[in-house]
Design a protein around this motif. Structure first.
Motif, PDB file in Angstrom:
ATOM      1  N   ASP A 152       0.851  -1.274  -0.052  1.00 37.92           N
ATOM      2  CA  ASP A 152       0.149   0.090   0.072  1.00 37.92           C
ATOM      3  C   ASP A 152       0.922   1.144  -0.038  1.00 37.92           C
ATOM      4  OD1 ASP A 152       0.975   0.286   2.409  1.00 37.92           O
ATOM      5  OD2 ASP A 152      -0.830   0.240   3.577  1.00 37.92           O
ATOM      6  N   ARG A 153       0.070   2.445   0.196  1.00 39.71           N
ATOM      7  CA  ARG A 153       0.782   3.653   0.042  1.00 39.71           C
ATOM      8  C   ARG A 153       1.819   3.918   1.163  1.00 39.71           C
ATOM      9  NH1 ARG A 153      -3.000   8.543   0.276  1.00 39.71           N
ATOM     10  NH2 ARG A 153      -4.194   7.192  -1.061  1.00 39.71           N
ATOM     11  N   SER A 154       1.597   3.303   2.429  1.00 40.86           N
ATOM     12  CA  SER A 154       2.613   3.454   3.393  1.00 40.86           C
ATOM     13  C   SER A 154       3.854   2.855   3.330  1.00 40.86           C
ATOM     14  CB  SER A 154       2.017   2.992   4.766  1.00 40.86           C
ATOM     15  OG  SER A 154       0.810   3.846   5.130  1.00 40.86           O
ATOM     16  N   LEU A 170       3.896  -2.557   8.402  1.00 40.74           N
ATOM     17  CA  LEU A 170       3.216  -2.194   7.258  1.00 40.74           C
ATOM     18  C   LEU A 170       2.987  -3.072   6.375  1.00 40.74           C
ATOM     19  CD1 LEU A 170       5.211   1.463   6.966  1.00 40.74           C
ATOM     20  CD2 LEU A 170       3.077   0.806   8.212  1.00 40.74           C
ATOM     21  N   ARG A 226      -0.655   9.655   7.727  1.00 36.11           N
ATOM     22  CA  ARG A 226      -1.576   8.320   7.413  1.00 36.11           C
ATOM     23  C   ARG A 226      -1.386   7.393   8.281  1.00 36.11           C
ATOM     24  NH1 ARG A 226      -1.582   3.986   3.736  1.00 36.11           N
ATOM     25  NH2 ARG A 226      -3.111   3.811   2.425  1.00 36.11           N
ATOM     26  N   GLU A 227      -0.451   7.100   8.986  1.00 38.94           N
ATOM     27  CA  GLU A 227      -0.410   5.877   9.820  1.00 38.94           C
ATOM     28  C   GLU A 227      -1.180   6.489  11.271  1.00 38.94           C
ATOM     29  OE1 GLU A 227       0.225   2.703   9.580  1.00 38.94           O
ATOM     30  OE2 GLU A 227       0.271   3.453   7.383  1.00 38.94           O
ATOM     31  N   ARG A 228      -1.122   7.818  11.442  1.00 34.61           N
ATOM     32  CA  ARG A 228      -1.678   8.144  13.002  1.00 34.61           C
ATOM     33  C   ARG A 228      -3.246   8.127  12.794  1.00 34.61           C
ATOM     34  NH1 ARG A 228      -1.070  14.320  14.984  1.00 34.61           N
ATOM     35  NH2 ARG A 228      -2.592  14.452  13.094  1.00 34.61           N
ATOM     36  N   LYS A 229      -3.741   8.267  11.366  1.00 35.62           N
ATOM     37  CA  LYS A 229      -5.045   7.822  11.250  1.00 35.62           C
ATOM     38  C   LYS A 229      -5.679   6.586  11.350  1.00 35.62           C
ATOM     39  CE  LYS A 229      -6.008  12.465   8.933  1.00 35.62           C
ATOM     40  NZ  LYS A 229      -6.248  12.727   7.289  1.00 35.62           N
ATOM     41  N   ARG A 230      -4.549   5.813  10.599  1.00 36.63           N
ATOM     42  CA  ARG A 230      -4.946   4.139  10.390  1.00 36.63           C
ATOM     43  C   ARG A 230      -4.637   3.260  11.758  1.00 36.63           C
ATOM     44  NH1 ARG A 230      -1.607   2.024   5.592  1.00 36.63           N
ATOM     45  NH2 ARG A 230      -3.053   0.338   5.943  1.00 36.63           N
ATOM     46  N   THR A 231      -3.558   3.421  12.284  1.00 32.40           N
ATOM     47  CA  THR A 231      -2.889   2.564  13.348  1.00 32.40           C
ATOM     48  C   THR A 231      -2.414   3.519  14.403  1.00 32.40           C
ATOM     49  OG1 THR A 231      -0.925   2.186  12.131  1.00 32.40           O
ATOM     50  CG2 THR A 231      -2.816   0.483  11.809  1.00 32.40           C
ATOM     51  N   ARG A 288       0.076   1.445  16.979  1.00 32.56           N
ATOM     52  CA  ARG A 288       1.376   0.895  16.409  1.00 32.56           C
ATOM     53  C   ARG A 288       2.130   1.744  15.821  1.00 32.56           C
ATOM     54  NH1 ARG A 288       0.874  -4.077  12.647  1.00 32.56           N
ATOM     55  NH2 ARG A 288      -0.130  -2.543  11.126  1.00 32.56           N
TER      56      ARG A 288
END
Length: 408
Positions: free
Chosen positions: A213-215, A330, A399-404, A407
């Protein structure tokens, strides 16, 4: 006893490989004068290793699987030792270019084979410790090369680069001997011990590329930006310190040696900090912020290089401790081999391009002792790569702060 003997011998092999890689940079100006090389030519020397490393990555895992670790480590140690001899005895530029290419063919798969062999003996316990000790010895190879103008001053007092490069060739032969001894030891251990099979190698599976994915893409760009600024700079650093900042060869080598020395001590501590806090995105951003001013400061006339090198030391300790483990958060476990291989392959290709471009910039700007400001465009190029890595680090964090959030 077998585990400790294997760890010692494999660490000696990797020590020799790292020394061989870094030894050329310590006599870069002398080599360029002897062989009448341009900055572009020297950039090609730096990049030849990366092209070979990329090719070796495509087939290295399969070859190790077929030969086994005991044969592979001896084979790749022999290839690296041959590259050291070719470098020391090279009569002209094209042999030097071949030598760096051969070193890439030996050095990169050697690291893979060493990791695989360590896992066979240490997987039951203390595997992270064994990998840490092995990495410490590898960094010591870089430190020894950077400090060689001090402990082998007579070799650098000569008018040619050959004495210093012959020392590197001799260390490469010691690494080969360590690889052969490991082969004998492992053959004996296979008769006496119940060893697990070799682990899966990092192989590039094209079918799995669409699953990322984008991350993961952001993290890959961060990897390329950071390492493409750091490693090409290391190849040119001694020359830049001597000609642009008026340091002696001994002081230039000592200053450059702080990078691996600091990393040996701080990277494990940074890893513990990451594990304890879980703030991977934030810590990665901090590391990237440290790199942002490094190369613009080095390009500033009269600015002492010690401060930017200190910032680079801190970032070189923190960023790898966050970046590589973050891939596992990721990417699915079954795709990790492909994920790491793709990042490493792109890194090798990008390092070749950056080294060549840096040499081109220095050549066009007539960078030299008489024109130290000629190094500024190349340093700003490296600074731009760090800024790009910082921007993608910010995108990854958001992005990751919103998704996970827990973690990352």
């Amino acid at each position: 006893p077998y585990r400790w003997a294997v760890l010692l011998l494999l660490s000696a092999s990797l020590f020799a490989s790292y020394y061989l890689y870094d030894s050329l940079g310590m006599v870069a100006d002398v080599v360029m004068r002897e062989h009448k090389l341009s900055e572009v030519d020297y950039g090609l020397l730096s990049g030849a290793y990366n092209i070979a490393g990329a090719l070796a990555l495509l087939v290295g895992g399969t070859l190790i699987d077929r030969l086994g670790t005991k044969r592979s480590i001896a084979l790749f140690g022999a290839v690296s030792a041959l590259a050291g001899l070719l470098t020391a005895l090279a009569p002209h530029f094209y042999v030097l270019l071949l030598a760096r290419f051969v070193l890439g063919l030996g050095g990169e798969p050697l690291s893979i084979a060493v990791n695989t062999a360590l896992a066979r003996y240490w997987k039951s316990r203390d595997l992270a410790f064994a990998f840490g000790v092995n990495l410490t010895f590898a960094r010591l190879g870089t430190v020894a090369a950077n400090r060689s103008p001090q402990w082998a001053s007579s070799a650098y007092a000569a008018a040619t680069s050959r004495p210093a490069l012959l020392i590197a060739a001799a260390i490469g032969l010691i690494g080969l001997v360590a690889g052969i001894l490991h082969s004998r030891l492992e053959a004996r251990a296979e008769q006496r011990l119940s060893l697990p099979p070799s682990g899966r190698q990092d192989k590039l599976s094209l079918d799995e590329l669409r699953s990322f994915d984008r991350s993961y893409g952001y993290l890959t760009v961060i990897c390329l930006g950071f390492y493409c600024a750091l490693f090409p700079f290391q190849s040119f650093a001694t020359k830049i310190f001597i000609e642009a900042h008026r340091l002696s060869r001994e002081d230039a080598g000592a200053l450059l040696s702080y990078l691996p020395t600091t990393a040996m001590v701080l990277t494990p501590l940074c890893g513990l900090l990451v594990d304890r806090t879980g703030k991977r995105g934030l810590l990665l951003l901090c590391g990237l912020l440290l790199t942002a001013p490094v190369f613009p400061l080095l390009a500033t006339p009269g600015f002492p290089p010690q401060l930017p090198v200190l910032l680079l030391c801190l970032s070189f300790s923190l960023i790898p401790a966050v970046l590589w483990p973050s891939v596992a958060f990721l990417v699915e476990e079954k795709r990790l081999g492909t994920a790491y291989s793709l990042m490493t392959l792109l890194q090798q290709l990008a390092l070749w391009a950056t080294s060549t471009l840096l040499g081109y910039f220095n050549e066009r700007s007539h960078a030299s002792l008489q024109n130290p400001q000629g190094y500024a465009p190349g340093l700003w190029l490296l600074g731009g790569l760090c800024i790009a890595a910082l921007l993608f680090g910010l995108l990854l964090f958001l992005r990751e702060r919103k998704r996970t959030p827990l973690r990352f």
